[in-house]
Design a protein around this motif. Sequence first.
Motif, PDB file in Angstrom:
ATOM      1  N   SER A 136      50.342  37.462  34.468  1.00 35.04           N
ATOM      2  CA  SER A 136      50.202  38.467  35.529  1.00 35.04           C
ATOM      3  C   SER A 136      49.320  39.611  35.069  1.00 35.04           C
ATOM      4  O   SER A 136      48.679  40.267  35.876  1.00 35.04           O
ATOM      5  CB  SER A 136      51.578  38.982  35.940  1.00 35.04           C
ATOM      6  OG  SER A 136      52.218  39.540  34.815  1.00 35.04           O
ATOM      7  N   ASN A 137      49.277  39.855  33.789  1.00 31.65           N
ATOM      8  CA  ASN A 137      48.412  40.916  33.274  1.00 31.65           C
ATOM      9  C   ASN A 137      46.962  40.613  33.571  1.00 31.65           C
ATOM     10  O   ASN A 137      46.179  41.483  33.920  1.00 31.65           O
ATOM     11  CB  ASN A 137      48.609  41.059  31.761  1.00 31.65           C
ATOM     12  CG  ASN A 137      49.417  42.309  31.452  1.00 31.65           C
ATOM     13  OD1 ASN A 137      49.764  43.049  32.365  1.00 31.65           O
ATOM     14  ND2 ASN A 137      49.722  42.538  30.208  1.00 31.65           N
ATOM     15  N   TRP A 138      46.612  39.368  33.401  1.00 38.26           N
ATOM     16  CA  TRP A 138      45.263  38.945  33.730  1.00 38.26           C
ATOM     17  C   TRP A 138      44.937  39.271  35.178  1.00 38.26           C
ATOM     18  O   TRP A 138      43.874  39.786  35.484  1.00 38.26           O
ATOM     19  CB  TRP A 138      45.138  37.435  33.522  1.00 38.26           C
ATOM     20  CG  TRP A 138      44.764  37.078  32.137  1.00 38.26           C
ATOM     21  CD1 TRP A 138      45.579  36.868  31.075  1.00 38.26           C
ATOM     22  CD2 TRP A 138      43.427  36.900  31.664  1.00 38.26           C
ATOM     23  NE1 TRP A 138      44.848  36.571  29.958  1.00 38.26           N
ATOM     24  CE2 TRP A 138      43.535  36.569  30.293  1.00 38.26           C
ATOM     25  CE3 TRP A 138      42.169  36.979  32.251  1.00 38.26           C
ATOM     26  CZ2 TRP A 138      42.421  36.321  29.500  1.00 38.26           C
ATOM     27  CZ3 TRP A 138      41.057  36.734  31.454  1.00 38.26           C
ATOM     28  CH2 TRP A 138      41.193  36.405  30.093  1.00 38.26           C
ATOM     29  N   LEU A 139      45.870  38.943  36.070  1.00 39.05           N
ATOM     30  CA  LEU A 139      45.615  39.158  37.491  1.00 39.05           C
ATOM     31  C   LEU A 139      45.445  40.627  37.800  1.00 39.05           C
ATOM     32  O   LEU A 139      44.823  40.998  38.771  1.00 39.05           O
ATOM     33  CB  LEU A 139      46.781  38.598  38.325  1.00 39.05           C
ATOM     34  CG  LEU A 139      46.889  37.070  38.337  1.00 39.05           C
ATOM     35  CD1 LEU A 139      48.160  36.652  39.050  1.00 39.05           C
ATOM     36  CD2 LEU A 139      45.696  36.461  39.051  1.00 39.05           C
ATOM     37  N   ARG A 140      46.049  41.476  36.954  1.00 43.17           N
ATOM     38  CA  ARG A 140      45.969  42.892  37.254  1.00 43.17           C
ATOM     39  C   ARG A 140      44.718  43.529  36.683  1.00 43.17           C
ATOM     40  O   ARG A 140      44.470  44.689  36.892  1.00 43.17           O
ATOM     41  CB  ARG A 140      47.210  43.599  36.688  1.00 43.17           C
ATOM     42  CG  ARG A 140      48.410  43.391  37.597  1.00 43.17           C
ATOM     43  CD  ARG A 140      49.647  43.944  36.970  1.00 43.17           C
ATOM     44  NE  ARG A 140      49.429  45.316  36.581  1.00 43.17           N
ATOM     45  CZ  ARG A 140      50.145  45.919  35.644  1.00 43.17           C
ATOM     46  NH1 ARG A 140      51.089  45.265  35.030  1.00 43.17           N
ATOM     47  NH2 ARG A 140      49.914  47.177  35.331  1.00 43.17           N
ATOM     48  N   SER A 141      43.949  42.756  35.942  1.00 48.22           N
ATOM     49  CA  SER A 141      42.764  43.361  35.339  1.00 48.22           C
ATOM     50  C   SER A 141      41.724  43.630  36.413  1.00 48.22           C
ATOM     51  O   SER A 141      41.319  42.737  37.141  1.00 48.22           O
ATOM     52  CB  SER A 141      42.183  42.412  34.289  1.00 48.22           C
ATOM     53  OG  SER A 141      40.826  42.754  34.066  1.00 48.22           O
ATOM     54  N   LEU A 142      41.322  44.876  36.495  1.00 50.21           N
ATOM     55  CA  LEU A 142      40.328  45.247  37.501  1.00 50.21           C
ATOM     56  C   LEU A 142      39.028  44.508  37.250  1.00 50.21           C
ATOM     57  O   LEU A 142      38.391  43.988  38.161  1.00 50.21           O
ATOM     58  CB  LEU A 142      40.102  46.766  37.447  1.00 50.21           C
ATOM     59  CG  LEU A 142      39.077  47.292  38.453  1.00 50.21           C
ATOM     60  CD1 LEU A 142      39.587  47.106  39.853  1.00 50.21           C
ATOM     61  CD2 LEU A 142      38.795  48.761  38.196  1.00 50.21           C
ATOM     62  N   ARG A 190      39.214  40.882  38.341  1.00 51.79           N
ATOM     63  CA  ARG A 190      39.189  40.732  39.803  1.00 51.79           C
ATOM     64  C   ARG A 190      37.803  41.008  40.341  1.00 51.79           C
ATOM     65  O   ARG A 190      37.309  40.318  41.223  1.00 51.79           O
ATOM     66  CB  ARG A 190      40.202  41.688  40.445  1.00 51.79           C
ATOM     67  CG  ARG A 190      41.619  41.248  40.259  1.00 51.79           C
ATOM     68  CD  ARG A 190      42.469  41.557  41.465  1.00 51.79           C
ATOM     69  NE  ARG A 190      42.350  42.915  41.934  1.00 51.79           N
ATOM     70  CZ  ARG A 190      43.009  43.955  41.433  1.00 51.79           C
ATOM     71  NH1 ARG A 190      43.830  43.772  40.432  1.00 51.79           N
ATOM     72  NH2 ARG A 190      42.841  45.158  41.927  1.00 51.79           N
TER      73      ARG A 190
END
Lengths: 540, 217
Positions: A2-8, A11
């Motif tokens: 999920s940390n990956w997904l939160r990386s601006l 994205r």
Amino acid sequence: MSNWLRSLRLRLQVWHALILMLVIVGFGLVLYRQMVRARWADIDGQLLAAGRILEGALRAVPRAVLDSLAKDIGAPRRPLPPPPPRPRDGGQPLPPRGEPSDRGRPGGGFFPPGPRPLEWERVPEDAPQRGDWERLLALPRSLPETLARGEDEPAYFIIWRRDGSILRQVNSPLKNRERPAPSDLPPGRPPLSSRQQGPYHEVFLRGPEDSLICVGRSVRREQARFMHLALQLTLAGAVIFAGGLLGGWWLSVRAIAPIKRMSETAAKINATNLSQRMDLSGVDLELEQLGVVLNTMLERLDSAFAAQQRFTADASHELRTPLAVMLSTIELGLAKPRTPEEYRDQLFKCQRAAVRMRGLIDSLLTLARVDHTPAQLLREVVRLDAVAEECIDALEPLAQERQVRLTTRLDAVAVAGDAGQLGQVVTNLVANAIEYSHPQGEVTIELRAVAGSAELAVTDTGIGIPEPALPHLFERFFRVDAARSRSRGGSGLGLAICHRIVTAHGGTVEAKSTVGRGSTFTVRLPAVSPEATSQATAPA
Amino acid sequence: MRLLVVEDEGDLLDSIAQFLRESGYAVDTALDGKEGWIKATSWDYDALVLDWMLPGLDGIELLRRLRETKKTPVILLTARDAVDDRIHGLDRGADDYLVKPFSLSELAARIRALIRRAAGQADSTLQLGSITIDLAAKSVSDAGVTIPLTAREYALVELLALNRGKLVTRSMIYDHIFDEEDDSLSNLVEVHVSHIRKKLGREFIETRRGQGYILNE
């Protein structure tokens, strides 16, 4: 994960890649389509031109032939019976059976007498086209090749009669095709419609007498070329896509870098290191805004911490001094035997110091209480004049002791707040006024309602306050004349407490003074109607 | 030895001054910085007890100015105990630093140390022949036998001993043994000297006619 997904950055990259891909694919498709369509239009044009030549040739055919075209409806084809011998001609050879003849049969039968109609039969597809047809439908020999230049097969054409039988076909890849029904024809403005039939591209025209002309050519090579073009476009698109991705990645690194720098700086900041500030040199506008906000916040935190440290240092200093007096006096008293008078004197000194400490501790506690409970401030309707009167009465003895006259002019005014704290303010101000007045001086206390506010003014005829001290009057532990107030037991917190209470009640307090003549302290608080019901806020 | 105590808390000043006087020092006092400055520059004190927070002239500022001309040992008193403040005070020229509230005995001991160091005297005891002077206990003994001396007498002995080998003039003695509060008539130096000679021997103090006294090593 999920940390990956939160990386601006990630994205950004993904979105950028998607959009770029969409754009490139869309652009490529459009480009491809346009090129293909242009080429088809081109080919159509050529085929149409050939078709028109055919059509023109058909129309130029003699009327009789045209009529026979029209009359050629569903009549089965059969070989013509040989004409009966004509005795009068005597001995002329008859044309061999099966051969077309342009000598019309005399007499009855199908055809009315008149100019001899041409008679023909369905032409076998591999029968050599001869004579009149060659002349009638004179097409340049090379046209089929020219039309289909670049292809392996020559162009072809087919002409159907109204009844569906084939009038003529040349180079047709599919022999003896059925005439397509009108509904089978590709849509398009008559007389033209074109379609792709497998590897062939055809154009249909309506000829005279409801005949149908089809001109077509192989487009295998064209299709291969289109494939090649598509491949090239795809490759180019992929390269551009890759380039765009790289560029995007580089850009995002550059954009994120200042954010990273900022968060690194922020990470270095903790309670003991509030002097750090964000470096705003060469930073983009949007980020600069954030940086400025952060720096301002840090500035406020820093000064708040510094103020608190100063206060703690000052408070401890203030408490240590009377303690030092007590301890030294006691140590001196115990150093050797002393006279009772000396002991008494020392005990008095200790008492004075202890009283001072008590006063200071009380002030500190009041200040702490006012500081920490603004949300729990009692919001009753308080008659300020009643409170003031009570406090002034309590200070009468002190005033008499100092030979100071107290004069009061109190209007009935009500405010919303805590009666106890408001009383403290009045007591503080009046006691100060008395303290700093000369003997035979006068202290005046006035309370009026002025434009929706309650205004309390305490005036003394005392020593006054020098101009430079006025802005600092309400600071904690500030004393105009340290020696004087300390000997009176003042802690330097009285006015700070007043200020805090008044501010918490939504009002203001200010001081005006003339050195040698006296001072006036004015408190303004929002007034309420005395009949308003009191509301006490529940403790938060 | 003569001291100056500058402290704006009247009661505290009284206690300190009295204690130090009872310890045998001559003590001058001042309640604010200005008065302290005037006195500090008028006399050669053996040590200065200075409060940091003073009305008039700040203690630190007084110290800074004083250090331009004098090397008087200074012990700084204050209620501020933050390390930064201590460093600040010491760097400004203070020789020692005491945080309030402090013990008066400790103050006296530190003053003793300051004076000793200023005189180049490392040890608390001085040996002169058979005579032992205990600077800490403020007592004198001859071959182990304690010799009773009055406060004045001891002060004079201590002054001469700390300046042994050097000529000590009469005015110096006046300046260092008596303070402004002294108004007793028994301040004739000669009287004290003769008393000391009686107790410690004639050769103990040498007279230089018209100049002063000297204590030989």
